[in-house]
Write a protein that holds these residues in place. Structure first.
Motif, mmCIF file in Angstrom:
data_model
loop_
_atom_site.group_PDB
_atom_site.id
_atom_site.type_symbol
_atom_site.label_atom_id
_atom_site.label_comp_id
_atom_site.label_asym_id
_atom_site.label_seq_id
_atom_site.Cartn_x
_atom_site.Cartn_y
_atom_site.Cartn_z
ATOM 1 N N ASN A 109 -1.310 2.677 8.945
ATOM 2 C CA ASN A 109 -2.492 1.967 9.417
ATOM 3 C C ASN A 109 -2.239 1.271 10.756
ATOM 4 O OD1 ASN A 109 -5.101 0.884 9.350
ATOM 5 N ND2 ASN A 109 -4.435 -0.936 8.191
ATOM 6 N N THR A 110 -1.821 2.068 11.743
ATOM 7 C CA THR A 110 -1.490 1.509 13.056
ATOM 8 C C THR A 110 -2.249 2.229 14.161
ATOM 9 O OG1 THR A 110 0.378 3.054 13.282
ATOM 10 C CG2 THR A 110 0.869 0.888 12.351
ATOM 11 N N ASN A 138 -1.822 7.054 10.238
ATOM 12 C CA ASN A 138 -2.721 6.981 9.082
ATOM 13 C C ASN A 138 -2.099 6.210 7.927
ATOM 14 O OD1 ASN A 138 -4.599 8.487 10.448
ATOM 15 N ND2 ASN A 138 -3.915 10.452 9.570
ATOM 16 N N HIS A 147 0.797 -1.233 0.000
ATOM 17 C CA HIS A 147 0.000 0.000 0.000
ATOM 18 C C HIS A 147 0.828 1.280 0.000
ATOM 19 C CE1 HIS A 147 -3.360 -2.694 1.714
ATOM 20 N NE2 HIS A 147 -3.443 -2.619 0.396
#
Lengths: 427, 427
Positions: free
Chosen positions: B346-347, B343, A314
């Motif tokens: 993703n944590t 962000n 990603h």
């Protein structure tokens, strides 16, 4: 010319401090042509010091370090007074320096600090630019005694600036000693010495030596020559240097003692290229190493540490199919990571590392120690792999060095890779 | 109980190797209650060794390391034969072990290797599990002589597993010695000892000691107690431990010798939270440190090393206005970087570091050494700053430790910050 190194200090005997002063002095004295017969450490104890001093008399030179501070347990001067049967004299130049030393730091000047200016009556003062305890030089019993404080910076300063000229005047120490360095990476010490530099040995002698100094990012070769004629000495160093460069040129990353990170930085600057990194198993170690160099913001834009596959996909844009089909530790993923780093970080150069550092995570097909690297520049894109060890931290550190050395070779137009690895070229 | 450490080897005298064996042994012997009177290093020379052996007779214990290899310049056994006036005997158990040692590695077994099994006639063999040169123990001239190979791993093994029990039986060495460790961060050594742990001194004695062992990510406190009754000894250790925990609890990050990276990893795992990092001046060093721990992929997703402002903006999502108005080194940017890390990666947890590591880049308002940190967890978001030094590498290393310690405190529900820094809380 026999020498002894005598260290004073309980902190060494109880193991609180490792005696690196003795190693440094051993190296320096050996280079000057002295044979260091003995290193001795005793505590801050008068009888022990006197015994050690008595036993060291048979040498031409004795270097004593430590125990010169202003506190009551620093008794080196006391022991030397008794040993030489002399008193102390106050040195006015030292006193002025000690006073200004405290003044400039705004520290109150106490009476015990005055004592720092008291030196042995029979000593020549070796003025210490870096601290309040002066060095001393005594010629007695047919032996030269050099007395230094134990602080490494001060000891090295006094040895190099004050004692060395005296040794060169007094002993049959060569008038000229020149050392020169070459830094080498991507090859083991024994392969280098036995496989490449065997014929250099014929150029070496007592006066022309070659030392291999291994460290974490390669090997530093130190060529030292000595003699009385500067021109001849320099020519001897040059001869060995040039032979090594002919025989092992591709492994030499610096003709000085620069680090790989500094050399890669120079090459990037010359090309006016920025670099972006994509790191998996090295976890940011390559970026940390590159940004060690002051001013590296001129060519390092940043790095993506893509520890999870999700980040590889990603953030770096590695294709899901690539990860599914070839796995995270593969040539294909390494390539897409390097190109992803260029794209995401908007740079000309991208490099990547993805591997199995261990101790877990290995399979039969992809064992612990398998590391893939990717390099993409405006000139070329390629990947390569190496098989390292089972040791996680060693694998991470060596991977950092390997990718930087591979990039150094690519930016220098060399085809070879560290440790004989093979390129897989992508156009 | 007087002891001497005698090291054999030219490589030490010429400065190729630093004598870390002597320091390690000095520490161990001191802990056992011996007074190390002297450390001596001599070369692989028979007359020098004999002189040194003769001079060491006055001790209760002499530990000799080095020169036990199979090559012709390893002459320790020869010197000891002459010194003790004894011959050699072949030890069959050692011989079998040496043979199997070479067999299991597929190395041809040569005649010189057989000699490794020859030990002094008057010696008790100290069996070496880790190498081919056995240790030896000789009781002669009223002194106990322990002879070890110089390879650190083998020497330590022989000392700890073979010699220590003998010393405990033979000397008035306490039967029980227990050491216990506490790891401390975010406070200087003198502030800790003078400002927090002053009253611990009353609990200390010859048999109960407290050592401060500083290292790059904090200070390890070693509490050691000794005596003949295990229960009493353990109680003494516990007493000091508990007092330290009462007085300086918030600084203790590990009740063992774990690293800050390991401790933070444990806390993240307990919460089932992943971490993402946004690093500027530390250049990937925090990620490198966290991923040092095997299995760290369970909680480290990755990091964005945003060295250039462009990366802070375009990859981490720091607002252009924030950078323009407050600058890259500011509370506002640190906060947006930490939240950006969460962000983008993703944590649940994001941390950030942005500072002026030096040597260049400082201004009057934002001098070299100013570092801002951001921490954002599901529970809280805050920033803080510290003023470090002018030394780039020291600033980078200490920043890594500071942000990990701050996160450790936050994850443990503590309000305080390293070195008394103040939180700026954002909701």
């Amino acid at each position: 010319m026999k020498a002894e190194i005598l260290t004073i200090g309980n902190e060494i005997l109880i193991g609180d401090i490792v005696n690196t002063n003795a190693s440094w002095l051993g190296d320096q004295l050996t280079q000057l042509g002295f044979t260091v017969k003995k290193m001795v450490t005793v505590g801050d104890s008068l009888p022990e010091m006197l015994l050690a001093l008595e036993a060291s008399k048979q040498n031409d030179l004795v270097i004593i370090t430590g125990g010169l501070g202003p506190t009551h347990d620093d008794i080196t001067k006391k022991a030397l007074q008794e040993f030489f049967k002399v008193g102390l004299k106050r040195d006015e130049q030292v006193l002025r320096f000690v006073k200004s030393f405290f003044e400039s730091r705004g520290i109150p000047f106490s009476e015990s600090n005055v004592l720092q200016a008291d030196v042995l009556e029979n000593a020549q003062v070796l003025f210490n630019n870096w601290g309040t305890a002066p060095g001393m030089l005594v010629d007695e019993f047919g032996t030269l005694w050099a007395i230094f404080p134990g602080v490494p910076k001060e000891m090295k300063h006094l040895f190099s600036e004050r004692l060395r000229p005296v040794l060169q005047a007094k002993f049959s120490v060569p008038k000229v000693i020149k050392s020169s360095y070459l830094s080498v990476a991507g090859i083991g010490e024994s392969t280098l010495s036995d496989g490449y530099l065997k014929s250099v040995e014929a150029l070496l002698s007592d006066n022309v030596t070659l030392a291999y100094l291994p460290h974490y990012d390669g090997i530093t070769l130190r060529i030292t020559a000595s003699g009385d004629n500067e021109k001849e000495v320099l020519a001897q160093v040059e001869l060995v240097r040039n032979r090594i460069k002919e025989l092992a040129g591709e492994f030499i990353f610096s003709e000085e003692k620069a680090t790989l990170g500094e050399v890669v930085g120079q090459l990037l600057k010359q090309n006016q290229w920025n670099i972006g990194l994509a790191e998996s198993c090295t976890g940011g170690g390559v970026a940390f190493e590159l940004t060690h160099t002051p001013g590296s913001s001129a060519y390092v834009k940043g790095a993506i540490v893509a520890y999870a596959n999700e980040i590889k996909e990603h953030v770096l844009g590695v294709k899901k199919e690539t990860l599914d089909q070839f796995g995270a530790v593969s040539s294909e993923t390494a390539l897409e990571m390097a190109i992803g780093a260029k794209n995401v970080l908007n740079t000309e150069v991208g490099i990547s590392i993805t591997g199995i550092a261990g101790p877990g995570g290995g399979t039969e097909e992809k064992p612990v120690g398998l590391i893939w690297f990717g390099i993409s520049t405006p000139n070329e894109s390629f990947t390569f792999k190496v098989m390292l060890t089972k040791d996680r931290e060693a694998n991470r550190k060596r991977s950092i060095m390997i990718v930087l050395d591979a990039l150094r070779r690519s930016l220098s137009g060399l085809q070879g890779l560290p440790y004989g690895a093979q390129r897989i070229v992508y156009s």
